[in-house]
Enzyme design. Structure first.
Site, short mmCIF file in Angstrom:
data_model
loop_
_atom_site.label_atom_id
_atom_site.label_comp_id
_atom_site.label_asym_id
_atom_site.label_seq_id
_atom_site.Cartn_x
_atom_site.Cartn_y
_atom_site.Cartn_z
N SER A 166 0.90 -1.07 -0.34
CA SER A 166 0.35 0.00 0.38
C SER A 166 0.86 0.84 0.62
O SER A 166 1.65 1.41 0.85
CB SER A 166 -0.79 0.29 1.39
N ASP A 168 0.19 3.76 0.58
CA ASP A 168 -0.18 5.10 1.34
C ASP A 168 0.32 5.30 3.10
O ASP A 168 0.26 5.22 4.09
CB ASP A 168 -1.53 5.17 2.00
N ARG A 203 5.69 32.16 -6.49
CA ARG A 203 4.39 31.16 -6.58
C ARG A 203 4.27 30.67 -5.27
O ARG A 203 5.31 30.91 -4.59
CB ARG A 203 5.06 30.79 -7.71
N SER A 521 29.74 4.87 2.40
CA SER A 521 29.68 3.56 2.02
C SER A 521 29.57 2.82 3.18
O SER A 521 29.27 1.80 2.78
CB SER A 521 31.61 3.63 2.72
N ARG A 658 30.15 -6.92 -20.32
CA ARG A 658 30.57 -5.35 -20.16
C ARG A 658 30.77 -5.18 -18.76
O ARG A 658 30.19 -6.15 -18.36
CB ARG A 658 28.95 -4.31 -20.82
N MET A 665 28.61 8.85 -9.54
CA MET A 665 27.31 9.10 -10.05
C MET A 665 26.30 8.13 -8.32
O MET A 665 26.05 8.64 -8.29
CB MET A 665 26.71 7.74 -11.03
N GLN A 666 27.51 7.64 -8.46
CA GLN A 666 26.75 7.21 -6.53
C GLN A 666 26.70 8.10 -5.66
O GLN A 666 26.07 7.69 -4.48
CB GLN A 666 27.75 6.01 -6.38
N ARG A 738 38.69 -0.24 7.72
CA ARG A 738 38.08 1.20 7.35
C ARG A 738 36.32 0.49 8.09
O ARG A 738 35.73 1.12 6.72
CB ARG A 738 38.27 2.73 6.56
#
Ligand code: ADP
Ligand code: ADP
Length: 787
Positions: A166, A168, A203, A521, A658, A665-666, A738
């Protein structure tokens, strides 16, 4: 291979000889397909027969071709599709005894006695009723001569498990329903679009979002975009709201705020149960203030589009859990719904949840609004409290202004800081900015609109304080900094440790310091999640779209010219994360990856070989696509290039390869709704801590704090935000790589493998035992530090 801590193996839980049917019912929601896919694959994995029931209960009543056996391949490529592939319907006949009798016959004929229902409270109520009537229905069918004694005996108990789909988020007992997070994505995309065009005009926008009975979407999107006003059914505005709203809007205008946004839930009402519509609000603003006002009604857009990463993961985990619940059910286990609480799978009694959901409506009908909010649950209530805190402009003038100065480093979304009444200073460029004195006072107006922006507006630099402690102390003294809030990743954590250790030598560092984890990360000890990782997961998940793209392109190509070469393809994708495999693993679960290589689970050439063989087998089926994810540091020698070459060579003639390195981009892009809210809530909580700590450490006219618990990390553990002294977290940290020594999401790896058709063991002790709704009722929130 690292195996999870296995107390109880799947092998004990066999589905041999059982038949499970999966259906979607009621309104559709993004992510339902992921739940269907997971339930089907898990069912097949444990050896059960699995059926789809198409078109919800209608298909169950009609039988015939609506009930068909599912195969592994039949649920391929549906993870990324919105709505429900197996169809949903509203069914009047199922509400009648006659209809349910026909449905029972259809099930008995196929010996189906286990059902997964994905739907809203109506669908789940129907399922429960069906279960209660089951033995009576069988007797009736026997008397009619439709089934024999043996059939009655073999099918004597019907097991039901529900998953709530759902948008909502209107179901009590569960934190999130399938589809809500995706709907929030759609809403926020629209708000962001409005914000960019509207900056050039002055606006006012009135945005209507879905939620006929529940204000969750409206409330959480208002929080995510910093809306000026929100109307929800559970908490109607006080009488006279028209005046206060208009006053607020004109004050905004006087402050040169160019854009006002108001969010209205479909079912918004006033204190007299009279509807408040987007048009009402527009008329009010135009007639009283004469502002240029536009109404946008989002409608079905909110149900559309590809499901978010969270919904795919939520639904996948629920689907697996649902099958486990069915296998473990005995004659007297009540029907349950599966859900996630924090990052834990739980089972809740279905009817208790349904009843509580209905009580909310009753409370609203009786105008007991406080009660309605309380019944909605802790998370809802908390969102409301935070929204009120942050939207109250009065904070500036009415709070006693303190003489304390608080500095914030490396801030992503520092909304709501002024609410604490302190003077706030922003430090640009991280610890480097701190020692160079790049410190500037900021006010409420400065941070407006920050939540919607990616990255960090204050800039970050990867410098540790170490060598510059003297200068830092000097700057802190110069600017009279009484408290420090650091928002960042592993560097921030190490930096805070260094500052805390240097307190003996520098009195200026003896002030309350707090860190809020923010890094894609998700490798910070002391926190299950960090700000930014949900955004990154969504970026990775969208990689899945390429599959579509290539399939589409190839199909087109084939039509144009006879197929040349192979259309079978394997993508090797490298994700970020340092040594932490969170993004790769959880992204892999969301994207339906075939395998995910991470540092935490060592692998060797035999594993790679097995994977190539697995992919070769897969290419023989109708699927013909593979995704392999690889964390950037999973193995020094088995690099992305190496793997690309290995797979290309080994797959020669069978599939093409590929490769893609996802890179930055992450990190970029607009933050996801969850990240916006998470950062807002966690920052607000951190500020409250600072206020408290300042009070406690203010003695003899100065602030002095040097105990361990005054240098804290505020992290999310399960579903609570907890303050942990950074010094205590050292033991939990693998400083070389880390990462935290223990990482909760590792337990999701077997699940991901199962859904990709690998034989593996799975620790069912992690899955939920039946809990009662009262456990997640707001009154008894788990810990006092609950968010
Ligand atoms: P949702 O599941 O999204 O709340 P509905 O309330 O429309 O949606 O319910 C979906 C379907 O579930 C109905 O069309 C009906 O077939 C079945 N259903 C709902 N409530 C009941 C009920 N009380 N008894 C039997 N079937 C029901
Ligand atoms: P809270 O209850 O923590 O105030 P929300 O209402 O935003 O927060 O979310 C409810 C629960 O669902 C929380 O436990 C949260 O961790 C989880 N949740 C919601 N959306 C996401 C998401 N995109 N990623 C991870 N967890 C999420």
């Amino acid at each position: 291979m690292v195996q999870p801590d296995t107390r109880k193996f799947f092998e004990n839980l066999s589905g041999d000889g059982k038949s499970i049917a999966v259906l979607t019912s009621g309104g559709d929601a993004q992510g339902m397909n992921a739940a269907v896919r997971a339930a089907v694959r898990m069912g097949l994995y444990v050896g059960a027969k699995v059926y789809f029931i198409h078109e919800g209960y209608q298909g169950m009543v009609d039988g015939g071709n609506n009930i068909i056996e599912a195969t592994w391949e039949s649920v391929s490529s549906m993870l990324q599709v919105g709505g429900t592939v197996i169809g949903s319907a509203r069914c009047k006949e199922f509400r009648t005894h006659e209809g349910r009798l026909r449905a029972a016959l259809n099930l008995v004929q196929r010996e189906i006695t286990n059902i997964c229902v994905i739907g809203g409270d109506g669908s789940l109520t129907g399922a429960n009723l069906f279960r209660e009537e089951w033995s009576g229905l069988l007797q009736e069918l026997k008397q009619q001569g439709q089934i024999d004694d043996e059939a009655v005996r073999n099918n004597s108990i019907l097991h039901i498990v529900g998953m709530v789909g759902s948008i909502d988020n209107d179901f009590c007992g569960t934190d999130m329903t399938i589809g809500t997070d995706s709907a929030l994505h759609r809403i926020i995309e629209v708000v962001d679009a409005i914000m960019t065009t509207a900056q050039s005009h002055q606006r006012t926008f009135v945005l209507e979002v879905m939620g006929r009975h529940c204000g969750y979407l409206a409330l959480v999107s208002a929080l995510a975009c910093g809306a000026d006003w929100v109307f929800i059914p559970e908490m109607p505005p006080e009488d006279g709201w028209e005046d206060s709203m208009c006053q607020k809007l004109s004050e905004n205008r006087a402050d040169k705020k160019r854009l006002n946004i108001m969010i209205v839930a479909e079912g918004a009402i006033d204190r007299h149960n009279k509807a408040i519509t987007a048009d009402n609000i527009k008329e009010l603003v135009v007639s009283r203030l004469g502002f240029d006002t536009r109404v946008t009604i989002l409608g079905h857009v909110q149900r559309g589009g590809t499901p978010s990463a969270f919904d795919r993961i939520l639904a996948s985990r629920m689907g697996v859990e649902a099958v486990l619940a069915l296998l473990e059910a005995s004659a007297d286990t009540p029907a349950c719904v599966v859900s996630l609480v924090g990052n834990q799978a739980v089972r809740l009694p279905l009817m208790e949840c349904v009843q509580m959901t209905q009580e909310v409506q009753k409370a609203m009908d009786e105008k007991k609004f406080e009660e309605a909010v309380r019944l909605r649950g802790r998370s809802f209530e908390n969102n409301l409290v935070t929204y009120r805190l942050l939207s109250s402009r009065k904070a500036d003038s009415e709070l006693p202004t303190s003489n304390f100065n608080v500095a914030v480093l490396n801030v992503g979304a520092p909304a709501g800081m002024n609410a604490a009444g302190h003077r706030m200073f922003a430090v640009s460029d991280g610890f480097e900015g701190l020692y160079k004195g790049k410190i500037k006072e900021i006010t409420w107006g400065d941070v407006g609109g920050w939540t919607g922006q990616g990255g960090s507006l204050l800039g970050t630099k990867r410098t540790l304080p170490g060598k510059h402690l003297d200068k830092i102390a000097e700057q802190m003294k110069l600017h009279k900094i009484n408290a420090l809030m650091v928002i960042g990743g592993f560097e921030a954590y190490m930096g805070l440790l260094e500052l805390a250790k240097a307190r003996d030598a520098h009195e200026a560092l003896c002030v309350p310091m707090i860190m809020v984890p923010a890094t894609v990360s998700n490798n910070i000890p002391g926190s299950d999640l960090s700000i930014g990782s949900d955004t990154a997961l969504n970026a990775i998940t969208h990689v899945n779209l390429w599959r579509f793209y290539f399939r589409y392109k190839l199909t087109c190509d084939r039509i144009k010219q006879s197929a040349s070469g192979t259309k079978r393809r394997v993508f090797i994708i490298e994700t970020m994360g340092g040594y932490c495999g969170y993004l790769a693993t959880v992204g892999g679960l969301a994207a339906g990856a075939d395998s995910v290589y991470i540092y935490e689970e060592p692998f060797d050439i035999r594993d790679l070989q097995a994977n190539v063989e697995h992919l070769t087998e897969k290419m023989k089926t109708s699927i013909q696509r593979g995704i392999v994810l690889r964390n950037e540091n999973c193995n020094e020698n088995f690099s992305t290039d190496f793997m690309y070459q290995l797979y290309s060579e080994e797959g020669r003639g069978v599939f093409d390869c590929r490769k893609n390195i996802l890179g930055h981009m992450q990190q970029g892009g607009a933050p996801s709704p969850f990240d916006r809210n998470f950062s807002t809530k966690i920052a607000a909580k951190a500020m409250q801590w600072i206020t408290r700590s300042l009070k406690e450490s203010f003695k003899g006219g100065r602030v002095f704090a040097n105990s361990e618990d005054t240098a804290c990390l505020l992290g999310m553990r399960r579903r609570a935000l907890v303050f942990q002294p950074v010094s205590h977290l050292q033991e939990e940290t693998d400083f070389v790589h880390r990462i935290p020594k223990e990482q909760w999401w590792l337990k999701l790896r077997p699940l991901m493998k199962i859904l990709a058709k690998y034989k593996t063991s799975y620790d069912v002790s992690d899955s939920g035992q039946l809990e009662h709704v009262s456990r997640v009722r707001p009154k008894e929130s788990h810990t006092s530090a609950a968010i």
